[in-house]
Design an enzyme around this catalytic site. Structure first.
Site, short mmCIF file in Angstrom:
data_model
loop_
_atom_site.label_atom_id
_atom_site.label_comp_id
_atom_site.label_asym_id
_atom_site.label_seq_id
_atom_site.Cartn_x
_atom_site.Cartn_y
_atom_site.Cartn_z
N LYS A 99 1.48 -32.94 -6.44
CA LYS A 99 2.71 -33.06 -5.67
C LYS A 99 2.59 -34.09 -4.54
CE LYS A 99 4.13 -29.42 -3.28
NZ LYS A 99 2.86 -28.84 -3.65
N TRP B 153 -0.84 -42.29 -10.03
CA TRP B 153 -2.25 -42.00 -9.73
C TRP B 153 -3.14 -43.19 -10.10
CZ3 TRP B 153 -6.86 -41.77 -12.37
CH2 TRP B 153 -7.92 -41.13 -11.70
N ALA C 261 2.60 -22.52 2.19
CA ALA C 261 3.87 -22.05 1.64
C ALA C 261 3.75 -20.68 0.99
CB ALA C 261 4.39 -23.05 0.61
N PHE D 3 3.40 -25.80 -2.65
CA PHE D 3 3.33 -25.05 -3.90
C PHE D 3 4.59 -25.24 -4.74
CE2 PHE D 3 0.24 -22.49 -1.28
CZ PHE D 3 -0.88 -23.01 -1.89
#
Length: 557
Positions: free
Chosen positions: A71, A411, A274, A302
């Site tokens: 994330k 990435w 979270a 999360f």
């Protein structure tokens, strides 16, 4: 190369020059912490009040798995990509906690070629915000015991003190302790315990406060316990604690500026978990970014059932924020895990498991579009193990739901690998009007708010609690009935059972405890066996972290 090796080879620019170059912020408004990180003065923040807001984009994810979803990596990659295509964009992220850095998770500054830097500093002590929060929290703890020791004029019942101590480290041995041992000179003997700093109400308060005055007022509202009549609350202001606590937080309240690997500005400020807290960066950082940039990308901790719900029902409600769109992050590997594949087999193609696990993504997507009322782009965070057949299946199933799905390679490629995602997000943000809404009305009763979250977002058949918990909620209804709910629940499942994958339905959510966070302005409802002080795993990440003779950190990821 590993994440830390990539970060250590980054060509960072001095943050003061970067802030001036990108946003015209003069050096006088920045307090540098070395060359590559700085705090922005509140005076400058306040000077932006009349400027028009940019558009807010939330990045969230499917239910987490040991395979990882990426994330933060996606947030950074998307931000770099939007700047690459000419969209003035700032990131707003949370600060990592030392607990998971040395526990299971490792670092939390992104990964691959989509990171924020200086990575080691961000993941370790950064600008000292967590230390300041922990000390402010523990000052109040010390003042409570000191007051009792010196006669207890406030008639505090030592058996009903609600305020624990905190430390920013996973340490299960501190969950339940005895303080005051050793005789009268060492205070009053009583039961106590520790939470992790990110679960502290002081952390929540710092993240929701809009000014120094608001910070101090909220600190004064903290309920530390009750008097011997069992019903009269004792506040931090009764102990005259709020001024000294605010003094310890005088720098922590200022937003932190860092940069991405591609030298774009990012705010990293505040860091509540979270699963046991509300999981959002500070209101101050988000509001400031919205005044400076045309687009602001933030993340919530999360899955979308936890961080995103709290972002909307707590942070957005309190701060008057209105997000324009959501990016829902998933990976083929994580979806296969939800489909029943063991972690060690996730790199193998398994279309049946992928199709089965897709139900987890589908429920999160439905929650975002139906209950949050927001348009959503699904980002498939690409792994080198993903096969063409798996990607094709995911796109097919997303298309069947009428959802836009983009495979992103940030990435491996940085912002260049997320340009398609960036264009899709900008298209939705600029051309679709969100029907943003909260999950529940603030006028619902506290019990009904908990039920609304559980039955709509979690797919539960209902909620249950002991008579004691129900009585406590009923007693709070008159004074705190309009407070939002912050459910502390495992992040690994829609249920309270972390081993129940996919999208379980009809389960019962048990509320084992409720806590009043009066300063923060919400009620914490602990669901199931949820710890506010995590423990370290059998093989903690700390065993891999080291430093060489030149001061270079290794093993942090």
């Amino acid at each position: 190369m590993s994440d830390i090796e990539i970060a250590q080879k980054a060509h960072m620019k001095p943050i003061i020059g970067l802030a001036k170059e990108h946003y015209g912020i003069d050096a006088i408004h920045l307090d540098p912490y070395g060359h590559y990180k700085a705090k922005l003065s509140l005076e400058y923040v306040n000077s932006l009040a009349g400027k028009k807001d940019g558009k807010l984009i939330l990045v969230t994810a499917i239910s987490p798995t040991p395979a990882g979803e990426g994330k933060t990596t996606t947030t950074v990659g998307l931000g770099d990509a939007m700047n690459r295509i000419g969209k003035k964009t700032i990131l707003c992220l949370r600060e990592p906690s030392l607990g998971p850095c040395f526990g299971v998770k490792g670092g939390a500054a992104g990964g691959g070629y989509s990171q924020v830097v200086p990575m080691e500093d961000i993941n370790l002590h950064f600008t000292g915000d967590f230390h300041a929060i922990g000390v402010a929290h523990n000052l109040l703890s010390a003042l409570i015991d000191n007051h009792i020791n010196h006669g207890n004029a406030l008639d505090i019942d030592p058996r009903r003190i609600q305020w624990k101590r905190v430390v920013d480290m996973n340490d299960r041995a501190l969950r339940n302790i005895i303080v005051g041992m050793g005789g009268p000179a060492n205070g009053y003997l009583r039961e106590d315990g520790y939470d992790i700093v990110v679960a502290s109400e002081v952390m929540a308060i710092l993240c929701l406060a809009t000014s120094r005055a608001d910070l101090k007022e909220r600190l004064g509202r903290i309920v530390i316990g009750y008097k011997s009549d069992k019903v009269t609350p004792v506040y931090a202001s009764d102990l005259k604690a709020q001024g000294s606590m605010a003094a310890l937080l005088k720098d922590a309240i200022k937003p932190n500026l860092v940069q991405t690997l591609e030298n774009n500005i990012a705010f990293i400020h505040g860091g509540p978990f979270a699963n046991i807290a509300h999981g959002c960066n500070t209101v101050t950082a988000t509001r400031t970014a919205l005044k400076l940039a045309d687009y602001v990308i933030t993340e919530a901790g999360f899955g979308a059932d936890l961080g995103a719900e709290k972002f909307i029902d707590i942070k957005c409600r309190m701060a008057g924020l209105k997000p324009s769109a959501v990016v829902l992050v998933a990976t083929a590997r994580a979806l296969k895990f939800h489909g029943g594949v063991a972690k060690e087999d996730l790199s193998r193609e398994n279309l049946a498991a992928l199709e089965k696990g897709f139900e987890n993504l589908e429920r999160h997507l439905n929650n975002i579009t139906t209950y949050y009322g927001l348009p959503c782009v699904i980002c498939i965070n690409h792994f080198t193990f993903d096969t063409e057949a798996e990607i094709a299946l995911l796109k097919q199933k997303c298309a069947a739901l009428g959802a836009k799905c983009v495979v992103s390679r940030h990435w491996a490629e940085g912002g260049a690998g997320a340009e398609e995602l960036a264009r899709e997000v900008v298209n939705i943000v600029d051309n679709r009007e969100p029907g943003f809404k909260y999950v529940y009305d603030e006028n619902l009763g506290l019990w009904d708010k908990i039920a609304a979250i559980a039955t709509t977002l979690y797919g539960a058949g209902g909620i249950t609690a002991s008579a004691k918990v129900k009585a406590q909620l009923a007693a709070w209804e008159a004074d705190y009935g309009k407070f939002p709910i912050c459910i502390a629940k495992t992040q690994m499942s829609f249920s309270t059972n972390p081993n129940l994958k996919g999208a379980p339905s009809g389960h019962t959510v048990e509320i084992s405890e409720v806590r009043l966070a009066n300063g923060a302005g919400f009620i914490v409802a602990i669901a199931g066996d949820m710890m506010t002080m995590p423990g370290l795993p059998k093989v903690p990440a700390a065993e891999r972290i080291d430093i060489d003779d030149d001061g270079k950190v290794t093993g942090l990821f």
